[in-house]
Structure formats: structure tokens, C-alpha cells
Design an enzyme around this catalytic site. Structure first.
Site, PDB file in Angstrom:
ATOM      1  N   ASP A  21       0.889  -1.204  -0.132  1.00 15.83           N
ATOM      2  CA  ASP A  21       0.120   0.088  -0.075  1.00 15.83           C
ATOM      3  C   ASP A  21       0.904   1.221   0.017  1.00 15.83           C
ATOM      4  O   ASP A  21       1.834   1.315   0.913  1.00 15.83           O
ATOM      5  CB  ASP A  21      -0.919  -0.056   1.208  1.00 15.83           C
ATOM      6  CG  ASP A  21      -1.799   1.207   1.282  1.00 15.83           C
ATOM      7  OD1 ASP A  21      -1.891   1.868   0.487  1.00 15.83           O
ATOM      8  OD2 ASP A  21      -2.228   1.168   2.550  1.00 15.83           O
ATOM      9  N   ASN A  23      -0.244   4.547   0.001  1.00 13.67           N
ATOM     10  CA  ASN A  23      -0.764   5.923   0.529  1.00 13.67           C
ATOM     11  C   ASN A  23      -1.602   5.515   1.835  1.00 13.67           C
ATOM     12  O   ASN A  23      -2.207   6.593   2.239  1.00 13.67           O
ATOM     13  CB  ASN A  23      -1.791   6.366  -0.763  1.00 13.67           C
ATOM     14  CG  ASN A  23      -3.113   5.477  -0.944  1.00 13.67           C
ATOM     15  OD1 ASN A  23      -3.318   4.440  -0.370  1.00 13.67           O
ATOM     16  ND2 ASN A  23      -3.954   6.196  -1.567  1.00 13.67           N
ATOM     17  N   ASP A  25      -4.106   3.790   2.895  1.00 19.59           N
ATOM     18  CA  ASP A  25      -5.509   3.754   2.930  1.00 19.59           C
ATOM     19  C   ASP A  25      -5.754   1.996   3.052  1.00 19.59           C
ATOM     20  O   ASP A  25      -7.198   1.583   3.163  1.00 19.59           O
ATOM     21  CB  ASP A  25      -6.195   4.040   1.741  1.00 19.59           C
ATOM     22  CG  ASP A  25      -6.047   3.158   0.420  1.00 19.59           C
ATOM     23  OD1 ASP A  25      -5.222   2.603   0.464  1.00 19.59           O
ATOM     24  OD2 ASP A  25      -6.728   3.656  -0.577  1.00 19.59           O
ATOM     25  N   ASP A  29      -1.666  -0.980  -3.676  1.00 20.83           N
ATOM     26  CA  ASP A  29      -1.671   0.123  -5.178  1.00 20.83           C
ATOM     27  C   ASP A  29      -0.538   0.003  -5.855  1.00 20.83           C
ATOM     28  O   ASP A  29       0.424  -0.488  -5.651  1.00 20.83           O
ATOM     29  CB  ASP A  29      -2.296   1.393  -4.649  1.00 20.83           C
ATOM     30  CG  ASP A  29      -1.464   2.005  -3.602  1.00 20.83           C
ATOM     31  OD1 ASP A  29      -0.199   1.695  -3.660  1.00 20.83           O
ATOM     32  OD2 ASP A  29      -1.951   2.516  -2.585  1.00 20.83           O
ATOM     33  N   ASP A  98      -3.933  -8.605 -17.030  1.00 26.62           N
ATOM     34  CA  ASP A  98      -5.048  -9.821 -16.565  1.00 26.62           C
ATOM     35  C   ASP A  98      -6.068  -9.102 -17.370  1.00 26.62           C
ATOM     36  O   ASP A  98      -6.816  -8.376 -16.838  1.00 26.62           O
ATOM     37  CB  ASP A  98      -5.052 -10.161 -15.055  1.00 26.62           C
ATOM     38  CG  ASP A  98      -5.698 -11.266 -14.786  1.00 26.62           C
ATOM     39  OD1 ASP A  98      -6.617 -11.899 -15.387  1.00 26.62           O
ATOM     40  OD2 ASP A  98      -5.588 -11.746 -13.725  1.00 26.62           O
ATOM     41  N   ASP A 199      -8.520 -14.009 -18.926  1.00 24.85           N
ATOM     42  CA  ASP A 199      -9.168 -15.092 -17.964  1.00 24.85           C
ATOM     43  C   ASP A 199     -10.428 -15.949 -18.327  1.00 24.85           C
ATOM     44  O   ASP A 199     -11.047 -15.360 -19.364  1.00 24.85           O
ATOM     45  CB  ASP A 199      -9.810 -13.978 -16.909  1.00 24.85           C
ATOM     46  CG  ASP A 199     -10.572 -14.400 -15.584  1.00 24.85           C
ATOM     47  OD1 ASP A 199      -9.917 -15.245 -15.009  1.00 24.85           O
ATOM     48  OD2 ASP A 199     -11.853 -14.134 -15.356  1.00 24.85           O
ATOM     49  N   GLU A 254      -6.431 -18.822 -19.377  1.00 27.07           N
ATOM     50  CA  GLU A 254      -6.741 -19.283 -18.272  1.00 27.07           C
ATOM     51  C   GLU A 254      -8.131 -19.986 -18.550  1.00 27.07           C
ATOM     52  O   GLU A 254      -8.921 -19.298 -18.957  1.00 27.07           O
ATOM     53  CB  GLU A 254      -6.824 -18.383 -17.085  1.00 27.07           C
ATOM     54  CG  GLU A 254      -6.785 -19.092 -15.572  1.00 27.07           C
ATOM     55  CD  GLU A 254      -8.222 -18.886 -15.110  1.00 27.07           C
ATOM     56  OE1 GLU A 254      -8.508 -19.443 -13.866  1.00 27.07           O
ATOM     57  OE2 GLU A 254      -9.412 -18.614 -15.707  1.00 27.07           O
ATOM     58  N   ASP A 327      -5.933 -17.925  -6.650  1.00 29.57           N
ATOM     59  CA  ASP A 327      -7.257 -18.850  -6.564  1.00 29.57           C
ATOM     60  C   ASP A 327      -7.284 -20.046  -5.456  1.00 29.57           C
ATOM     61  O   ASP A 327      -8.214 -20.793  -5.425  1.00 29.57           O
ATOM     62  CB  ASP A 327      -7.825 -19.379  -7.835  1.00 29.57           C
ATOM     63  CG  ASP A 327      -8.404 -18.206  -8.857  1.00 29.57           C
ATOM     64  OD1 ASP A 327      -8.862 -17.114  -8.237  1.00 29.57           O
ATOM     65  OD2 ASP A 327      -8.418 -18.123 -10.062  1.00 29.57           O
TER      66      ASP A 327
HETATM   67  O1  ISL Z   1     -10.501 -21.686  -8.438  1.00 25.31           O
HETATM   68  C1  ISL Z   1     -11.102 -22.377  -9.485  1.00 25.31           C
HETATM   69  C2  ISL Z   1     -12.036 -23.549  -9.047  1.00 25.31           C
HETATM   70  O2  ISL Z   1     -12.834 -23.279  -7.934  1.00 25.31           O
HETATM   71  C3  ISL Z   1     -11.380 -21.997 -10.839  1.00 25.31           C
HETATM   72  O3  ISL Z   1     -12.368 -22.731 -11.232  1.00 25.31           O
HETATM   73  C4  ISL Z   1     -11.492 -20.374 -11.100  1.00 25.31           C
HETATM   74  O4  ISL Z   1     -12.578 -20.243 -10.393  1.00 25.31           O
HETATM   75  C5  ISL Z   1     -11.636 -20.185 -12.565  1.00 25.31           C
HETATM   76  O5  ISL Z   1     -10.235 -20.896 -12.943  1.00 25.31           O
HETATM   77  C6  ISL Z   1     -11.589 -18.805 -12.890  1.00 25.31           C
HETATM   78  O6  ISL Z   1     -10.763 -18.081 -12.140  1.00 25.31           O
HETATM   79  C7  ISL Z   1     -10.555 -16.886 -12.885  1.00 25.31           C
HETATM   80  O7  ISL Z   1     -11.957 -16.224 -12.935  1.00 25.31           O
HETATM   81  C8  ISL Z   1     -12.826 -15.999 -11.950  1.00 25.31           C
HETATM   82  C9  ISL Z   1     -11.927 -15.107 -10.837  1.00 25.31           C
HETATM   83  O8  ISL Z   1     -12.726 -15.272  -9.676  1.00 25.31           O
HETATM   84  C10 ISL Z   1     -10.632 -15.618 -10.597  1.00 25.31           C
HETATM   85  O9  ISL Z   1     -10.064 -15.122  -9.607  1.00 25.31           O
HETATM   86  C11 ISL Z   1     -10.235 -15.919 -12.010  1.00 25.31           C
HETATM   87  O10 ISL Z   1      -8.714 -16.105 -11.635  1.00 25.31           O
HETATM   88  C12 ISL Z   1     -14.117 -14.893 -12.472  1.00 25.31           C
HETATM   89  O11 ISL Z   1     -13.473 -13.889 -13.214  1.00 25.31           O
HETATM   90 CA    CA Z   2      -3.585   2.264  -1.164  1.00 31.98          CA
END
Ligand code: ISL
Ligand code: CA
Length: 550
Positions: A21, A23, A25, A29, A98, A199, A254, A327
Site C-alpha cells: 500500500d 498511500n 488507505d 496499489d 490480466d 481470464d 486461463e 485462487d
Molecule cells: O478456482 C477455481 C476453482 O474453484 C477455478 O475454477 C476458477 O474459478 C476459474 O479458473 C476462474 O478463475 C478466474 O476467473 C474468476 C475469478 O474469480 C478468478 O479469480 C480468476 O482467476 C472469475 O473472473
Molecule cells: Ca492504497
């Protein structure tokens, strides 16, 4: 094998909310990251993957974007971003952003428009359907519990959201939407961003007849109904031709539901992504109920995942390797022993990560052996997946203590506690009140102590990044595991032309003996997490070594 920078890169993943962080808060960041650029560089990594930093109501840690062209105000400004990018580039570090393109936030102007009426020009940016009598259009479950369809009063239809109801799925069937997506990708690539992590790319092409799922196993539903849709290849090919091909950009997709067989659909050398993240090992300990339904896993299965995927990538594409991310639980708590052999097993996992074939991704904090945290009540969780999961669990009579057991084992909060910089106030993460409780062990596990200690996990990690850089065989060499039936030892060779390395890892609390066949190769040890012993054939608990076998 054609060389490429992204095959040689070691990637450091930064979860911006929890890194530093700047600043006071309480929220990490961009200025905080800028402060720590020298630290990142000192790790010997080549690139930084930043979790989403776009404007977002933050329903799901920023994976719900309401403006793809601006920075989340809590994280800073576009000027801060430009400075961060320049600071990385000055240090010869690349930036991977991302992008969340499977869904947007429900607060995105596209969705706000789309809701308004059935004939709004933005209606088809999302999936809207009438219900079946009083119920949703089909029985699809959401990743975060409950139905994947949300009723909307205004037009009397449901919209699809595979994740939270604040994350409506974007309709890639619509060419106008795809043009918007291409445009926003160009915007960031024109700024000089070097890579994109895409993603849930596995789910962008929907089965537009929306067939009912016929299985109660959630991961099977993903594979059969959400991932690998009919137009997936075509959509990726189009983005590549129209956007990625015009830049020196690394793309990593992903997505759950990618299997060794269908992964080739994503990875065509000329029309596909460069890499994907697969979840072979990550889902190994999930039962039919998914994340909060843990089941035991074995070393044999774990090793088989690496072998199967390496075989797949030999054919086409290039692999990625990770042992944890934002995750999943902390790597040392999940695959190691974070009590008795915390130091040794964290180093062993760094050895595995950085000696495997495929681009390694290390999650921030794993380089100092950060561990899982512990929630004593579900209300302490900052994660929508856990909160919603608890709502569903209650419906079937699960108690809070039972649920917490699963959450403390598998929940995402484990990885998201603030980075532990020093033993001072709030671990040096913030001068304010952190957005999320620190792991109580921060006075013991932190960067400051490990900087000074030659034998720390941090310095071992640095030793491994150097070793990988100095020995291209660790990047380009083939992967040849042996003794794969063994329950605790993980043994493999990396080989290329005249170069050959042997990696030996003891995944157990017991002393173990190496098989006779490797004895001839135990002469030139390059690195290890124990002092060299008298009998090289004997491995100490969680011992890891790398040998050169020229
Ligand atoms: O963590 C998982 C299983 O429970 C994965 O299935 C995961 O949810 C999935 O790969 C998608 O993840 C990505 O998109 C999600 C987000 O919540 C995760 O942080 C991200 O890495 C939705 O955007
Ligand atoms: Ca901050």
C-alpha cells in the site's frame, strides 16, 4: 523448438490489493508496486503478471470490470500505471496484464444499456433468455453457488452469469462485441504491455442452445457445458489475427475445463494462444462438489499430471507451471509441510517450479514461504466464493465449523492475505488498516529477515532463478521422469543435446533412499536445500537437489 522470450521467462504474479500500500488507505496499489520494483528485480524474474487493475466495483477481486480503459481508483491513476510500466521496462522486466473478457461487471455501461429493453442496441452484448415457467432457462450452476441465471425484473428475462450475478457473461457470438474487445486489447498493447493473461478463456464460446447439465459433478459440468465451446478456436484465431499478431505479445489463456486432449485447440502455433494454465493438479483434491468438497490426493496422481501435460505440450504449444495463485491455497501449505518442514518444503517446491519444463509462474509471497491463513468465522472471509459457498452449504445443513474446515484448506483467502515485508506494524504492508487481516505469522515469516539470511527460502529462490537462467536445459530440455510409481520421491531428468540435469525431490517427512540407477549421476550437485551429506544416496525429509550430469 523455436526459442521465444516467453518460453525463457520466469513470471512473478502480483495480487495488487495485497502487495504494498503506497498511500496508507489499507489497500495495495500501483505506487506500492513501484516502491517494490527493485525487490521484484532482485528475485531474478523476467516478468510481472498483475491481477486485474481496471475500474471495478470489486465484487470478485477486480474480476468484474466496469471500465476496461481506466485504472481502479483505489489502485491509482493512468499516470501511475505509465510510471509502473516504465519502471518495469527500465529494469528489463515485462508486464503481463490480466484481461477478463468472458464477462464484465453488471455496472459496465454495456450491461446497464443491455438491461434497459429487449431492443436496446447493447442487448446482445450479453445472454438474455426467458425463463421456463417460474424457473431459470436451464439448470446450470454458477461457479460461486446457486443458479447461473439471474432474473431481471425490468424486461422480465434472465441473464447468464457463470460467476457472480455481478459478472454477466459477454456474448462473443456478437461481432460488434468482439470488435470492442479487440479495440480494448489494442489500447493496452499500444501502451507497451508485453503480455496478456486471458481470464476464463475456456468459456468464451457458449453452447447457445444452452443444454441442461446432466451431471452433479461441478468440474464435469465445466468440461462438458461451459468450456471448449463450438466457436472457441475461431474466436481465438480471430483475436490473434486481428490483434496479437501485430505485437510481440505473450498470451496465456486461463480456464477450467481444458484437458490434455482439447488443449491443442487453444495452442495452434499460428492461430492460437502461446500458453494455457491447466488445472490438472489444482483440481486433483476436489470432490464432485468442487472446491469446498475436498478429497485426498496422492503423489502418484500429482506426478502423473506433470507427465500427462508435458506429453501434451511436446506435441504442440508450450507449457506453464504453477503451484499456487490467487485462487488456491498457499503452495507450501498445500503440497509441502508448513509446520515441521516449512523451510525445507518451501525450498523443495521452488526447486520443482523452477526446474520443470514450461514457463514458471510464482505467486507473490511464495518466494518467502508464506502459508495459509486461518479463518475462525465465515464472516472474516473477503471472498465472494466463500461467502456464497456458505449460503449454499447452509441449505444442505452443513455446520459452520465443517464448512470452515474446507475453507481453511482450500479457500482463496489463504493466498490473498497481505504480503509480509517486515515484522513491524501491519508487516510493512500499510501504515493504515489493511483491507484484509494479515496472516498472524507475519512476525516470523517476512522478507526482511530472509534478505539477511543466506539460507533463507528467499535466497534459495534466487539461487534457483539464477540456475534456470544459467542453464538453458532447464528451459528447453526434455522432461524425463522415472520411478513414477514411487509414493514420495519425485525424480526426473532434463536433457538437451550434451546437457543433462537430474532433479531429486523427497516429498515426505521421512528419510528416503534414491534408487540405484541414479547413483552414477550424484556427483555434481548444483543446488540443494540441505548441506551436502556423507551419503548422497540418502535424502533427508523434503530434501531437494539439482545435479548436473554432463
Ligand atoms: O478456482 C477455481 C476453482 O474453484 C477455478 O475454477 C476458477 O474459478 C476459474 O479458473 C476462474 O478463475 C478466474 O476467473 C474468476 C475469478 O474469480 C478468478 O479469480 C480468476 O482467476 C472469475 O473472473
Ligand atoms: Ca492504497
Amino acid at each position: 523448438m523455436n526459442p521465444a522470450w516467453w518460453k525463457e521467462a520466469i513470471v512473478y504474479q502480483v495480487y495488487p490489493r495485497s502487495f504494498k500500500d503506497g498511500n496508507g488507505d489499507g489497500v495495495g496499489d500501483l505506487r506500492g508496486i513501484i516502491e517494490k520494483l527493485d525487490y521484484i528485480q532482485s528475485l531474478g524474474v523476467d516478468a510481472v503478471w498483475l491481477n486485474p487493475i481496471f475500474k471495478s466495483p470489486n465484487d470478485d477481486g477486480g474480476y468484474d470490470i466496469s471500465d476496461y480503459y481506466s485504472i481502479q481508483p483505489e489502485f491509482g491513476t493512468m499516470q501511475d500505471f505509465n510510471e509502473l510500466l516504465a519502471g518495469l521496462h527500465q529494469r528489463k522486466l515485462k508486464l503481463i496484464m490480466d484481461l477478463v473478457l468472458n464477462h464484465s461487471s453488471d455496472e459496465h455501461p454495456w450491461f446497464q444499456e443491455s438491461r434497459k429493453s429487449k431492443d436496446n442496441p447493447y442487448r446482445d452484448y450479453y445472454f438474455w433468455k426467458p425463463g421456463k415457467q417460474e424457473s431459470p432457462p436451464n439448470n446450470w450452476p454458477s461457479f460461486f453457488g446457486g443458479s447461473a441465471w439471474q432474473w431481471d425484473e425490468l424486461t422480465g428475462e434472465y441473464y447468464l452469469h457463470l460467476f457472480s450475478r455481478k459478472q454477466p457473461d459477454l456474448n462473443w457470438e456478437n461481432p460488434v462485441l468482439r470488435d470492442e474487445i479487440n479495440k480494448l486489447m489494442k489500447f493496452w498493447l499500444d501502451k507497451g504491455v508485453d503480455g496478456l493473461r486471458l481470464d476464463v478463456i475456456s468459456a468464451i464460446s457458449k453452447r447457445t442452445d444452452f443444454p441442461e447439465t446432466d451431471t452433479a459433478d461441478f468440474n464435469e459440468t465445466i468440461r462438458k457445458f461451459y468450456a471448449n465451446g463450438p466457436r472457441l478456436k475461431e474466436f481465438i484465431k480471430e483475436a490473434r489475427a486481428k490483434v496479437w499478431n501485430h505485437y510481440d505479445v505473450m498470451t496465456v489463456g486461463e480456464g477450467p475445463g481444458i484437458t490434455p486432449q482439447n488443449s491443442m485447440d487453444y495452442l495452434d502455433e499460428h492461430h492460437g494462444l502461446n500458453m494455457i494454465f491447466h488445472f490438472g493438479h489444482m483440481f486433483m483434491d476436489q470432490g464432485p462438489g468442487g472446491r469446498f468438497d475436498p478429497i485426498p490426493w496422492s503423489m502418484k496422481d500429482f506426478k502423473a499430471v506433470f507427465k500427462t501435460w508435458d506429453d501434451a505440450f511436446l506435441e504442440k504449444g508450450w507449457g506453464s507451471v504453477f503451484l499456487g495463485n490467487h485462487d488456491f491455497p498457499r503452495m507450501v501449505s498445500r503440497w509441502g509441510n508448513d509446520h515441521m518442514y516449512w523451510n525445507e518444503s518451501a525450498k523443495l517446491l521452488c526447486t520443482l517450479l523452477l526446474s520443470m519444463r514450461g514457463t514458471p509462474f510464482i505467486f507473490m509471497g511464495d518466494e518467502i514461504g508464506m502459508t495459509n491463513t486461518r479463518l475462525d468465522s465465515v464472516s472474516e472471509s473477503q471472498d465472494i466464493e466463500t461467502q456464497n459457498g456458505w449460503r449454499e452449504a447452509q441449505k444442505v445443513g452443513i455446520t459452520e465449523s465443517e464448512f470452515l474446515k474446507a475453507v481453511n484448506y482450500a479457500g482463496r483467502d489463504n493466498a490473498r492475505t497481505p504480503m509480509q515485508w517486515n515484522p513491524g506494524e501491519q508487516a510493512g504492508f500499510t501504515t493504515g488498516i489493511p483491507w484484509m487481516q494479515l496472516n498472524p505469522n507475519y512476525n516470523r515469516i517476512h522478507v526482511h529477515a530472509q534478505e539477511d539470511e543466506t539460507n533463507s527460502i528467499l535466497n534459495y529462490f534466487r539461487g534457483m532463478t539464477q540456475l534456470r537462467k544459467a542453464n538453458p536445459v532447464l528451459t528447453y530440455g526434455t522432461y524425463r521422469p522415472f520411478d513414477t510409481g514411487n509414493d514420495t520421491l519425485f525424480l526426473f531428468f532434463r536433457e538437451r543435446q550434451q546437457e543433462k540435469m537430474l532433479i531429486v525431490l523427497n516429498f515426505s517427512n521421512q528419510v528416503a533412499n534414491l534408487p540405484n540407477q541414479v547413483i552414477p549421476f550424484l556427483t555434481n550437485r548444483l543446488i540443494g536445500n540441505y548441506p551436502e551429506g556423507k551419503s548422497p544416496q540418502e535424502l533427508q525429509p523434503w530434501e531437494a537437489r539439482v545435479y548436473s550430469c554432463k
